[in-house]
Design an enzyme around this catalytic site. Structure first.
Site, PDB file in Angstrom:
ATOM      1  N   THR A  72       0.837  -1.204   0.000  1.00 52.44           N
ATOM      2  CA  THR A  72       0.000   0.000   0.000  1.00 52.44           C
ATOM      3  C   THR A  72       0.870   1.252   0.000  1.00 52.44           C
ATOM      4  O   THR A  72       0.635   2.189  -0.775  1.00 52.44           O
ATOM      5  CB  THR A  72      -0.930  -0.010   1.232  1.00 52.44           C
ATOM      6  OG1 THR A  72      -1.749  -1.183   1.150  1.00 52.44           O
ATOM      7  CG2 THR A  72      -1.803   1.228   1.285  1.00 52.44           C
ATOM      8  N   SER A 199       5.385  -6.513  -1.986  1.00 49.15           N
ATOM      9  CA  SER A 199       4.998  -6.604  -0.573  1.00 49.15           C
ATOM     10  C   SER A 199       5.511  -7.905   0.022  1.00 49.15           C
ATOM     11  O   SER A 199       5.313  -8.980  -0.560  1.00 49.15           O
ATOM     12  CB  SER A 199       3.473  -6.559  -0.485  1.00 49.15           C
ATOM     13  OG  SER A 199       3.062  -6.812   0.836  1.00 49.15           O
ATOM     14  N   GLY A 200       6.143  -7.818   1.204  1.00 51.20           N
ATOM     15  CA  GLY A 200       6.739  -9.001   1.830  1.00 51.20           C
ATOM     16  C   GLY A 200       5.750 -10.117   2.127  1.00 51.20           C
ATOM     17  O   GLY A 200       6.034 -11.292   1.884  1.00 51.20           O
ATOM     18  N   HIS A 201       4.570  -9.743   2.610  1.00 54.34           N
ATOM     19  CA  HIS A 201       3.688 -10.813   3.117  1.00 54.34           C
ATOM     20  C   HIS A 201       2.997 -11.617   2.024  1.00 54.34           C
ATOM     21  O   HIS A 201       2.296 -12.577   2.307  1.00 54.34           O
ATOM     22  CB  HIS A 201       2.679 -10.258   4.136  1.00 54.34           C
ATOM     23  CG  HIS A 201       1.547  -9.475   3.567  1.00 54.34           C
ATOM     24  ND1 HIS A 201       0.298 -10.027   3.360  1.00 54.34           N
ATOM     25  CD2 HIS A 201       1.446  -8.178   3.190  1.00 54.34           C
ATOM     26  CE1 HIS A 201      -0.521  -9.087   2.891  1.00 54.34           C
ATOM     27  NE2 HIS A 201       0.160  -7.966   2.778  1.00 54.34           N
ATOM     28  N   CYS A 325     -16.993  -5.928   2.389  1.00 54.88           N
ATOM     29  CA  CYS A 325     -18.094  -5.589   3.277  1.00 54.88           C
ATOM     30  C   CYS A 325     -18.089  -4.075   3.455  1.00 54.88           C
ATOM     31  O   CYS A 325     -17.148  -3.515   3.993  1.00 54.88           O
ATOM     32  CB  CYS A 325     -17.872  -6.273   4.619  1.00 54.88           C
ATOM     33  SG  CYS A 325     -19.404  -6.785   5.338  1.00 54.88           S
TER      34      CYS A 325
HETATM   35  N1  PLP Z   1      -1.646  -4.420  -4.439  1.00 55.42           N
HETATM   36  C1  PLP Z   1      -2.181  -5.633  -4.639  1.00 55.42           C
HETATM   37  C2  PLP Z   1      -2.397  -6.122  -6.041  1.00 55.42           C
HETATM   38  C3  PLP Z   1      -2.525  -6.431  -3.547  1.00 55.42           C
HETATM   39  O1  PLP Z   1      -3.047  -7.637  -3.760  1.00 55.42           O
HETATM   40  C4  PLP Z   1      -2.299  -5.929  -2.241  1.00 55.42           C
HETATM   41  C5  PLP Z   1      -2.705  -6.719  -1.062  1.00 55.42           C
HETATM   42  O2  PLP Z   1      -3.636  -7.501  -1.113  1.00 55.42           O
HETATM   43  C6  PLP Z   1      -1.731  -4.657  -2.088  1.00 55.42           C
HETATM   44  C7  PLP Z   1      -1.412  -3.936  -3.211  1.00 55.42           C
HETATM   45  C8  PLP Z   1      -1.460  -4.080  -0.739  1.00 55.42           C
HETATM   46  O3  PLP Z   1      -0.315  -4.644  -0.167  1.00 55.42           O
HETATM   47  P1  PLP Z   1      -0.059  -4.569   1.416  1.00 55.42           P
HETATM   48  O4  PLP Z   1      -1.053  -5.503   2.044  1.00 55.42           O
HETATM   49  O5  PLP Z   1       1.353  -5.002   1.589  1.00 55.42           O
HETATM   50  O6  PLP Z   1      -0.267  -3.152   1.825  1.00 55.42           O
END
Ligand code: PLP
Length: 388
Positions: A72, A199-201, A325
């Site tokens: 994000t 993104s790491g997770h 939701c």
């Molecule tokens: N962009 C995409 C395509 C995603 O799937 C996600 C998370 O689901 C994000 C951005 C956001 O990443 P983060 O959860 O690391 O903020």
């Protein structure tokens, strides 16, 4: 009850290989990477190793990697940072209707600041049409932001073509690569991206760490204000253990990518083919050929996706409906609506996203569970008739 996790696009568990470096890092690498003493310099060294590992995954120079808090923040910094680095005046951004809220909402914020944004429509295949992007160009277009892989459908966007269009028009290309990195090869130079978020997770590192590739020489206005960290691109004491974990995750996925994506692709096809064979009035949403290997998005006419998620949860399977939701009401996925699915079909769709822990046995058990749950729910559905 044994549980089986089929929601890897939502998040992944921290892998044992990552944990092996993360736990000692938390215990021992506690120095501030800006400090000149031994502890600070150790942290700095480890941070730079993590930067090199992350750069290898993306095929860029380590100097072009900015560590930050996740996908994000990477998307926000890329989009707001590029647009705000241009002098005041008419500015225009092009993005697509299937982006993640982490891209959509910075764009909406820019609209409130007077920037024009075009949200390019996407067809049933879930793939943005470069010609449509070209048609949307204006002399004042400063940025095109298109995701590399869609989080709900897995569809891979034609970034190489889009980057050519951006270059010809003098605009920059940002790609949200959060769902691509670790699943498909990423070479930011070959793609022609000027900025690329990860993104790491989503790749077996912990939550709360990510990176933004920023091509050398790119003008990027800061969106936060503080110290001179991360080459003045992102202030704040670096999350060194988080970056170490991301670096280890990047190295692990770079070395296993080819084998693991072939394995996942075969499992995903087994899942899709098994479900389509056993469950009438079901089908795959989006393009089937150009997708990340781990993602399947399937509609089951005549039922509510949420009900199916809950029914499968009770049987031990974690999957996702992609619905959001809002104000107490379940809204169908904006991605499925954007590719033209009718609301009922969008609400009747589930996303299955596979990962390292999944096996053939789990996939077969999931096919049976889906088939049983769908039959049970359809019996209760006032709208479903077998001929649908
Ligand atoms: N962009 C995409 C395509 C995603 O799937 C996600 C998370 O689901 C994000 C951005 C956001 O990443 P983060 O959860 O690391 O903020």
């Amino acid at each position: 009850m044994q549980r089986f996790y089929f929601d890897h696009n939502a998040t992944t568990p921290v892998s044992p290989a990552v944990l092996e470096v993360l736990v000692p890092a938390l215990l021992e690498v506690y120095g501030n990477a800006s400090s000149i003493h031994h502890d600070g310099q150790l942290a700095k060294q480890r941070l730079e190793l993590a930067r090199r590992q992350t750069a290898e995954l993306l095929h860029c120079d380590p100097k072009e990697v900015v560590f930050l808090s996740g996908g994000t923040e990477a998307d926000n910094l890329a989009i707001l940072g590029i647009v705000r680095s241009h002098p005041a005046g008419r500015k225009h951004v092009i993005t697509t209707a299937i982006e993640h809220p982490a891209v959509m909402n910075p764009c909406r914020e820019l609209e409130r600041e007077g920037v024009d944004v075009t949200y390019v429509r996407v067809g049933r295949d879930g793939v943005a049409d470069p010609a449509e992007i070209r048609r949307s160009l204006r002399p004042e277009t400063v940025l095109i932001s298109v995701m590399h892989a869609n989080n709900e459908l897995g569809t891979i966007q034609p970034l190489e073509e889009i980057s050519k269009i951006a270059r010809e028009a003098g605009a920059l290309l940002h790609a949200d690569g959060v769902q691509a990195a670790g699943k498909i090869p990423v070479d930011v130079k070959a793609l022609g991206a000027d900025l690329y978020s990860i993104s790491g997770h989503k790749l077996y590192a912990p939550k709360g760490v990510g990176a933004l590739y920023v091509k050398a020489g790119t003008n990027l206005a800061p969106i936060q204000f503080g110290g001179k960290h991360e080459r003045e691109r992102r202030p704040g004491t670096e999350n060194v253990p988080g970056a170490i974990a991301l670096g280890a995750a990047a190295a692990a996925s770079a070395s296993t990518l080819a084998v693991e994506s072939a394995r996942l692709g075969a499992l995903r096809d087994r899942l899709e083919n098994g479900i389509l064979a056993q469950v009438p009035s079901s089908g795959v949403n989006g393009e089937r050929s150009r997708r990340t290997p781990n993602t399947a998005n399937i509609f089951f006419d005549g039922l509510e996706g949420e009900a199916l998620v809950i029914s499968l949860d009770l049987k031990g399977f974690s999957v996702s409906s992609g619905s959001a939701c809002s104000s107490g009401a379940v809204e169908p996925s904006h991605v499925l609506l954007a590719i033209g699915l009718p609301r009922e079909r969008a609400r009747a769709s589930l996303r299955f996203s596979l990962g390292r822990s999944n096996t053939e046995e789990q996939v077969d058990a999931l096919i049976d569970a889906v088939s049983e749950s769908v039959a049970q729910l359809r019996k209760l559905s006032p709208t479903y008739t077998a001929s649908v």
